[in-house]
Design an enzyme around this catalytic site. Structure first.
Site, mmCIF file in Angstrom:
data_model
loop_
_atom_site.group_PDB
_atom_site.id
_atom_site.type_symbol
_atom_site.label_atom_id
_atom_site.label_comp_id
_atom_site.label_asym_id
_atom_site.label_seq_id
_atom_site.Cartn_x
_atom_site.Cartn_y
_atom_site.Cartn_z
ATOM 1 N N GLU A 1 -3.620 14.820 8.577
ATOM 2 C CA GLU A 1 -4.082 13.265 7.280
ATOM 3 C C GLU A 1 -3.746 13.748 5.896
ATOM 4 O O GLU A 1 -3.364 13.105 5.214
ATOM 5 C CB GLU A 1 -5.185 13.094 7.585
ATOM 6 C CG GLU A 1 -5.608 12.633 8.835
ATOM 7 C CD GLU A 1 -5.307 11.666 9.615
ATOM 8 O OE1 GLU A 1 -5.234 10.412 8.661
ATOM 9 O OE2 GLU A 1 -3.808 10.886 10.445
ATOM 10 N N TRP B 1 -0.197 12.920 5.883
ATOM 11 C CA TRP B 1 0.562 11.770 5.567
ATOM 12 C C TRP B 1 0.218 11.266 3.943
ATOM 13 O O TRP B 1 0.677 10.949 3.329
ATOM 14 C CB TRP B 1 -0.563 10.902 6.323
ATOM 15 C CG TRP B 1 -0.332 9.171 6.155
ATOM 16 C CD1 TRP B 1 -0.948 8.619 5.332
ATOM 17 C CD2 TRP B 1 0.448 8.681 6.574
ATOM 18 N NE1 TRP B 1 -0.564 6.997 4.948
ATOM 19 C CE2 TRP B 1 0.902 7.124 5.867
ATOM 20 C CE3 TRP B 1 1.402 9.156 7.045
ATOM 21 C CZ2 TRP B 1 1.890 6.113 6.796
ATOM 22 C CZ3 TRP B 1 2.614 8.284 8.215
ATOM 23 C CH2 TRP B 1 2.148 6.928 7.300
ATOM 24 N N TRP C 1 1.125 -9.057 2.050
ATOM 25 C CA TRP C 1 0.977 -7.445 1.950
ATOM 26 C C TRP C 1 0.713 -6.810 1.080
ATOM 27 O O TRP C 1 -0.504 -6.390 0.423
ATOM 28 C CB TRP C 1 1.407 -6.064 2.576
ATOM 29 C CG TRP C 1 3.043 -6.266 2.069
ATOM 30 C CD1 TRP C 1 4.130 -6.618 2.113
ATOM 31 C CD2 TRP C 1 3.273 -4.846 1.215
ATOM 32 N NE1 TRP C 1 5.053 -6.503 1.168
ATOM 33 C CE2 TRP C 1 4.448 -4.915 0.664
ATOM 34 C CE3 TRP C 1 2.747 -4.361 -0.027
ATOM 35 C CZ2 TRP C 1 5.099 -4.507 -0.352
ATOM 36 C CZ3 TRP C 1 2.628 -3.237 -0.645
ATOM 37 C CH2 TRP C 1 4.249 -3.825 -1.122
#
Length: 463
Positions: free
Chosen positions: A262, A265, A346
Site C-alpha cells: 500500500e 501504491w 469522476w
C-alpha cells in the site's frame, strides 16, 4: 523533523539555521478545507519541536521563488536547503529559485526526501514510466531497501529572528461556522502523533492488517496517510520501521508485506503525477474523453450529503464530512457509486474528496479516482460495478459501521441494515423509520445503474 534531509544537511554545517515555511498557493493545487485545517495544526506542532531544539519557525506567504530570495537578503543566509518534490510545478519553482539564489551569491541544495526511489529509476526499455502497478512494485523491491531515515537534529544553532506572518492571519481554520469539531475529535496532527500511530500500528494492527484492512467496522488500517501527506512521517521511516518489526516477529510478515504494498501504491501514484501533471483533470486513457457523463446536481448533492439511500455509501460520506477521513474500502464503494451508478464525472468526486479529506494528496486522490472510473493507470475494469448491498454485507457484516454513521437505521436487524427498502412496513415502524422521510429511498436501482454504466462503457468502446 526526523528524516528531513534538508534540515539535517543545514544543521550539519554548524551554521545558524533559519527555518522557513512558505505557504505558496500559486504552485500546484491549493489545499482544500480539511487539509488546510490539518496544515495549521501541523505547523503549530512543528514550531514547538523546532523551539525545543533552540530554533524558531518563520512563516511567509506567497510564491516561493520570490519569498525565499527575500528571506535570504534579509537574513544574510549563504545557503538554502529544501526537500525536492518530483512534480512539474515544484521543479519549475526550484529552477527559478536556483537562478535567483545564484544571483545573490547563495548556494542551494535540493535534497530528495518524498519518495522511496526517484522516478528516473523506474523506467521501461523505452524510457517511459510504468503504468501497471505490479511490475512497478517489483522493480522498486528489486532495488533493495531505500536509504535509512535521518535523525532529527538535536540542536539548532540560533539565528537572528526574521519577521514572519502570524499563523492565524492565514485563516487556515474555519471560524464562522466552525465545522472542524469532528476533525479535532478524530485527528491528532504532528510528528509526535505520527510516530505514535506508526508504533501502535506495528504493535497492535499489523498482525491482522491483511484481513482487517477492508473492514470499516474494525480498527484495521494504519491511519498514516495524512501524516505522510504533510511530511510528518517519511515513506523511508515507514518502510524501515515495518521491515524491522517483521524481522523481530516473523508472524507479522503477511500483514507487513501487504502494508508495504500500500505504501508502494502511494509511490506509484506519485510517479504517475511526475509524468502526468494534469492527473486531476485529464483522463490517462484518452478513449474516456468522450464518455457520456451525466450532469445531475441533485444526485451529486445527495451523494455529497450521504443521502443516496444506500447505507454503506451514506455512512462513508457522513464519516468523511464529520471527521475528514473515510475508510479505504468504503472510498472505493462510494467512488464507484458516483461514477457508475450515477454516471457523474469522476472529477466531481475527486474535487469533493480534495476539499473534505485531511489526507487529500495531489497524486493519490486523482489517481485513485481514475482507477475506480476505469480511465486511469492499472485501472479496474469498467464493467466491475460494486454492488453496495453486497459490499456492505461482506465488509460490515454486523452493520456496526452503518449504525455508527447512519444512526436513523440503528434499530434495523442485520439482514436489513444494508437494504432497508426490503423491510416490511411493520419492520420499518418497529425501527422508527419512514422511508422517504427519516431515511431516503434508493436514489437509483442497483440493477438499472449497472446496466446504464455498462451501456455507457460499450458506447466508448464502439467509439
Amino acid at each position: 523533523m526526523s528524516d528531513h534531509p534538508a534540515l539535517h544537511a543545514a544543521a550539519e554545517t554548524g551554521a545558524p539555521v533559519v527555518c522557513l515555511y512558505v505557504l505558496d498557493e500559486t504552485t500546484g493545487r491549493a489545499p482544500g478545507g480539511a487539509a488546510r485545517w490539518w496544515l495549521a495544526q501541523s505547523l503549530r506542532a512543528l514550531e514547538a519541536e523546532i523551539a525545543e531544539r533552540g530554533g524558531s519557525l518563520a512563516l511567509r506567504r506567497g510564491p516561493a521563488a520570490r519569498v525565499i530570495p527575500e528571506v535570504v537578503r534579509e537574513s544574510g543566509a549563504r545557503a538554502v536547503y529544501w526537500n525536492g518534490i518530483a512534480q512539474a510545478p515544484h521543479r519549475s519553482v526550484e529552477r527559478a529559485l536556483e537562478s535567483a539564489l545564484a544571483k545573490l551569491g547563495a548556494d542551494s541544495q535540493n535534497c530528495p526526501g518524498d519518495l522511496l526511489v526517484p522516478p528516473s529509476a523506474i523506467r521501461n526499455k523505452d524510457g517511459r514510466s510504468l503504468r501497471v502497478f505490479t511490475p512497478f512494485w517489483r522493480r522498486v523491491l528489486s532495488l533493495g531497501d531505500p536509504p535509512k531515515p535521518l535523525p532529527a537534529p538535536k540542536v539548532l544553532r540560533h539565528a537572528p529572528r526574521i519577521a514572519g506572518d502570524r499563523l492565524e492571519s492565514w485563516k487556515l481554520e474555519p471560524a464562522k461556522p466552525d465545522w472542524a469539531g469532528g476533525l479535532r475529535e478524530a485527528c491528532i496532527p504532528g510528528e509526535a502523533a505520527a510516530r505514535g500511530r506508526l508504533r501502535d500500528f506495528l504493535k497492535r494492527t499489523a498482525r491482522v492488517y491483511a484481513g482487517d484492512r477492508d473492514r470499516p467496522d474494525r480498527e484495521g488500517t494504519s491511519r498514516l496517510s495524512p501524516h505522510l501527506r504533510f511530511g510528518e512521517l517519511s515513506p523511508r521511516q515507514v518502510w524501515h520501521a515495518a521491515r524491522f518489526a517483521a524481522a523481530e516477529d516473523p508472524t507479522l510478515g503477511p500483514g507487513i508485506e501487504k502494508f508495504l504494498s500500500e505504501l508502494g501504491w502511494r509511490e506509484f501514484c506519485r510517479h504517475l503525477l511526475h509524468d502526468h501533471p494534469d492527473l486531476a483533470t485529464a483522463n490517462l486513457q484518452t478513449n474516456f474523453d468522450g464518455f457520456p457523463w451525466t450532469h445531475d446536481d441533485k444526485a451529486l448533492a445527495a451523494w455529497q450529503r450521504g443521502r443516496t439511500g444506500y447505507p454503506i455509501v451514506d455512512a462513508g460520506l457522513r464519516e468523511l464530512w464529520h471527521t475528514g477521513v473515510m475508510h479505504n474500502r468504503v472510498r472505493m464503494v462510494v467512488a464507484s457509486f458516483l461514477v457508475k451508478h450515477l454516471l457523474i464525472d469522476w472529477r466531481e468526486g475527486e474535487a469533493w474528496f480534495w476539499d473534505t479529506l485531511v489526507d487529500a494528496d495531489p497524486a493519490s486522490n486523482p489517481a485513485n479516482w481514475q482507477w475506480v472510473a476505469g480511465c486511469g493507470a492499472d485501472a479496474a475494469p469498467y464493467f466491475r460495478v460494486f454492488n453496495p448491498v453486497l459490499q456492505g454485507d461482506k465488509f460490515d457484516p454486523d452493520g456496526a459501521y452503518v449504525r455508527r454513521w447512519v444512526p436513523e437505521l440503528k434499530n434495523l436487524p442485520v439482514k436489513l441494515i444494508h437494504q432497508p427498502w426490503r423491510a416490511t412496513p411493520i419492520e420499518l415502524a418497529s425501527a422508527g423509520i419512514t422511508l422517504g422521510k427519516t431515511y431516503p429511498q434508493p436514489i437509483i436501482d442497483h440493477a438499472r445503474g449497472r446496466e446504464r454504466a455498462l451501456a455507457a462503457y460499450a458506447e466508448i468502446r464502439r467509439g
